[in-house]
Design a protein around this motif. Structure first.
Motif, PDB file in Angstrom:
ATOM      1  N   MET A 195       2.775  23.832  16.349  1.00  0.00           N
ATOM      2  CA  MET A 195       3.471  23.418  15.129  1.00  0.00           C
ATOM      3  C   MET A 195       4.467  22.316  15.471  1.00  0.00           C
ATOM      4  N   ILE A 196       4.353  21.179  14.798  1.00  0.00           N
ATOM      5  CA  ILE A 196       5.240  20.052  15.073  1.00  0.00           C
ATOM      6  C   ILE A 196       6.690  20.385  14.735  1.00  0.00           C
ATOM      7  N   SER A 197       6.909  21.202  13.700  1.00  0.00           N
ATOM      8  CA  SER A 197       8.282  21.522  13.313  1.00  0.00           C
ATOM      9  C   SER A 197       9.008  22.303  14.405  1.00  0.00           C
ATOM     10  N   LYS A 198       8.294  23.181  15.084  1.00  0.00           N
ATOM     11  CA  LYS A 198       8.912  23.958  16.165  1.00  0.00           C
ATOM     12  C   LYS A 198       9.368  23.030  17.289  1.00  0.00           C
ATOM     13  N   LEU A 199       8.527  22.060  17.626  1.00  0.00           N
ATOM     14  CA  LEU A 199       8.886  21.081  18.655  1.00  0.00           C
ATOM     15  C   LEU A 199      10.086  20.255  18.202  1.00  0.00           C
ATOM     16  N   CYS A 200      10.042  19.779  16.969  1.00  0.00           N
ATOM     17  CA  CYS A 200      11.155  18.981  16.433  1.00  0.00           C
ATOM     18  C   CYS A 200      12.471  19.746  16.490  1.00  0.00           C
ATOM     19  N   ASN A 201      12.469  20.951  15.956  1.00  0.00           N
ATOM     20  CA  ASN A 201      13.710  21.716  15.867  1.00  0.00           C
ATOM     21  C   ASN A 201      14.277  22.053  17.244  1.00  0.00           C
ATOM     22  N   LYS A 202      13.401  22.315  18.204  1.00  0.00           N
ATOM     23  CA  LYS A 202      13.870  22.599  19.564  1.00  0.00           C
ATOM     24  C   LYS A 202      14.515  21.361  20.184  1.00  0.00           C
ATOM     25  N   ILE A 203      13.835  20.229  20.086  1.00  0.00           N
ATOM     26  CA  ILE A 203      14.363  19.001  20.688  1.00  0.00           C
ATOM     27  C   ILE A 203      15.622  18.543  19.970  1.00  0.00           C
ATOM     28  N   THR A 233      13.993  26.136   7.135  1.00  0.00           N
ATOM     29  CA  THR A 233      12.726  26.870   7.191  1.00  0.00           C
ATOM     30  C   THR A 233      11.698  26.268   6.244  1.00  0.00           C
ATOM     31  N   ASP A 234      12.141  25.975   5.024  1.00  0.00           N
ATOM     32  CA  ASP A 234      11.229  25.418   4.028  1.00  0.00           C
ATOM     33  C   ASP A 234      10.737  24.027   4.419  1.00  0.00           C
ATOM     34  N   LEU A 235      11.656  23.181   4.887  1.00  0.00           N
ATOM     35  CA  LEU A 235      11.276  21.823   5.259  1.00  0.00           C
ATOM     36  C   LEU A 235      10.358  21.823   6.479  1.00  0.00           C
ATOM     37  N   SER A 236      10.619  22.733   7.405  1.00  0.00           N
ATOM     38  CA  SER A 236       9.747  22.858   8.584  1.00  0.00           C
ATOM     39  C   SER A 236       8.330  23.237   8.163  1.00  0.00           C
ATOM     40  N   ASP A 255       6.250   7.179  13.088  1.00  0.00           N
ATOM     41  CA  ASP A 255       5.088   7.050  12.211  1.00  0.00           C
ATOM     42  C   ASP A 255       3.951   6.303  12.904  1.00  0.00           C
ATOM     43  N   SER A 256       4.294   5.294  13.694  1.00  0.00           N
ATOM     44  CA  SER A 256       3.268   4.561  14.435  1.00  0.00           C
ATOM     45  C   SER A 256       2.555   5.482  15.425  1.00  0.00           C
ATOM     46  N   TYR A 257       3.331   6.385  16.025  1.00  0.00           N
ATOM     47  CA  TYR A 257       2.736   7.369  16.944  1.00  0.00           C
ATOM     48  C   TYR A 257       1.703   8.217  16.203  1.00  0.00           C
ATOM     49  N   TRP A 270       9.467  10.375   8.037  1.00  0.00           N
ATOM     50  CA  TRP A 270      10.631  10.482   7.145  1.00  0.00           C
ATOM     51  C   TRP A 270      10.957  11.943   6.833  1.00  0.00           C
ATOM     52  N   VAL A 271       9.962  12.811   6.885  1.00  0.00           N
ATOM     53  CA  VAL A 271      10.263  14.246   6.798  1.00  0.00           C
ATOM     54  C   VAL A 271      10.997  14.682   8.062  1.00  0.00           C
ATOM     55  N   ILE A 272      10.553  14.181   9.205  1.00  0.00           N
ATOM     56  CA  ILE A 272      11.209  14.479  10.481  1.00  0.00           C
ATOM     57  C   ILE A 272      12.649  13.959  10.476  1.00  0.00           C
ATOM     58  N   ASP A 273      12.861  12.800   9.877  1.00  0.00           N
ATOM     59  CA  ASP A 273      14.217  12.259   9.731  1.00  0.00           C
ATOM     60  C   ASP A 273      15.111  13.247   8.991  1.00  0.00           C
ATOM     61  N   ARG A 274      14.623  13.796   7.899  1.00  0.00           N
ATOM     62  CA  ARG A 274      15.398  14.777   7.125  1.00  0.00           C
ATOM     63  C   ARG A 274      15.659  16.037   7.939  1.00  0.00           C
ATOM     64  N   LEU A 275      14.665  16.424   8.736  1.00  0.00           N
ATOM     65  CA  LEU A 275      14.809  17.632   9.560  1.00  0.00           C
ATOM     66  C   LEU A 275      15.874  17.426  10.643  1.00  0.00           C
ATOM     67  N   SER A 276      15.957  16.232  11.181  1.00  0.00           N
ATOM     68  CA  SER A 276      16.968  15.910  12.184  1.00  0.00           C
ATOM     69  C   SER A 276      18.377  15.993  11.588  1.00  0.00           C
ATOM     70  N   ILE A 277      18.555  15.395  10.416  1.00  0.00           N
ATOM     71  CA  ILE A 277      19.860  15.443   9.739  1.00  0.00           C
ATOM     72  C   ILE A 277      20.208  16.883   9.378  1.00  0.00           C
ATOM     73  N   LEU A 278      19.210  17.635   8.976  1.00  0.00           N
ATOM     74  CA  LEU A 278      19.427  19.035   8.615  1.00  0.00           C
ATOM     75  C   LEU A 278      19.889  19.848   9.817  1.00  0.00           C
ATOM     76  N   ALA A 279      19.333  19.552  10.996  1.00  0.00           N
ATOM     77  CA  ALA A 279      19.766  20.245  12.210  1.00  0.00           C
ATOM     78  C   ALA A 279      21.248  19.982  12.486  1.00  0.00           C
ATOM     79  N   LEU A 280      21.696  18.777  12.207  1.00  0.00           N
ATOM     80  CA  LEU A 280      23.119  18.447  12.374  1.00  0.00           C
ATOM     81  C   LEU A 280      23.983  19.189  11.358  1.00  0.00           C
TER      82      LEU A 280
END
Length: 200
Positions: free
Chosen positions: A1-9, A158-161, A89-91, A114-124
């Motif tokens: 799951m990409i969200s799990k990787l994102c949230n951990k990093i 949780t919802d955004l992930s 996004d290019s990746y 851009w969803v990942i961008d929101r998830l990063s701000i949300l982590a903060l």
């Protein structure tokens, strides 16, 4: 799951920053440059530094000249942040290049990055609201209010992930397809900002 990787990093980057809590401390990104992990860490590091610059510039007692210097640093940081979103996004565009969308495939309102961008701000937001909910010098009312807000943020995370994971699954299955619009920012471009191309 990409969200799990994102949230951990993202959590790692935020924790690493707060070891010294210094806007000018150098980044220590140990992930290989060509990897998505490197981009995710870089993205959240930029967001974390910019978060603290935004705090500084809102000091009502700040010297106007110093405030303008911070504003320009924030503008530069925001441009860097946007650039990294496009790299992410290019990746994914490269990763999904061989997938043929179905005849009924639809486009999402936001690209994965851009969803990942929101998830990063949300982590903060989660990190700093968590701090506020435990502040030793704050009132009980303040801490209780912040705890309520923290729980909402965690639910949103949780919802955004889940939404990000669903989007990625839909792209991989061909139910949705990626279409990325490169940034069209005008204020940083000397040929598009009238204040820059036609100064008074």
């Amino acid at each position: 799951m990409i969200s799990k990787l994102c949230n951990k990093i993202f959590q790692d980057a935020i924790n690493d920053y707060h070891l010294h809590n210094n806007i000018d401390q150098p980044i220590h990104n140990t992930y290989k440059i060509s990897t998505i992990e490197h981009l995710l860490y870089l993205k959240c590091w930029i967001d974390t530094v910019q978060w603290h610059m935004e705090d500084v510039v809102r000091n009502p007692e700040i010297d106007p000249v110093e405030g303008l210097q911070w504003k320009r640093r924030i503008d530069a940081s925001n441009q860097e942040r946007t650039d990294v979103v496009e790299y992410i996004d290019s990746y994914f565009l490269e990763e999904f290049k061989d997938i043929v969308p179905s005849a009924t495939a639809k486009i999402n309102s936001e690209s994965p990055a851009w969803v990942i961008d929101r998830l990063s701000i949300l982590a903060l937001k989660v990190y700093h609201m968590g701090e506020e909910s435990q502040r030793s010098d704050a009132s009980e009312e303040h801490k209780q209010n912040c705890t309520v807000k923290l729980n909402i943020l965690l639910n949103q995370q949780t919802d955004l992930s889940a939404s990000l994971d669903d989007l990625m699954a839909d792209i991989k299955s061909g139910e949705k397809y990626m279409k990325v619009y490169k940034q069209m920012k005008m204020y940083n471009d000397p040929s598009l900002n009238p204040v820059l191309y036609n100064p008074k």
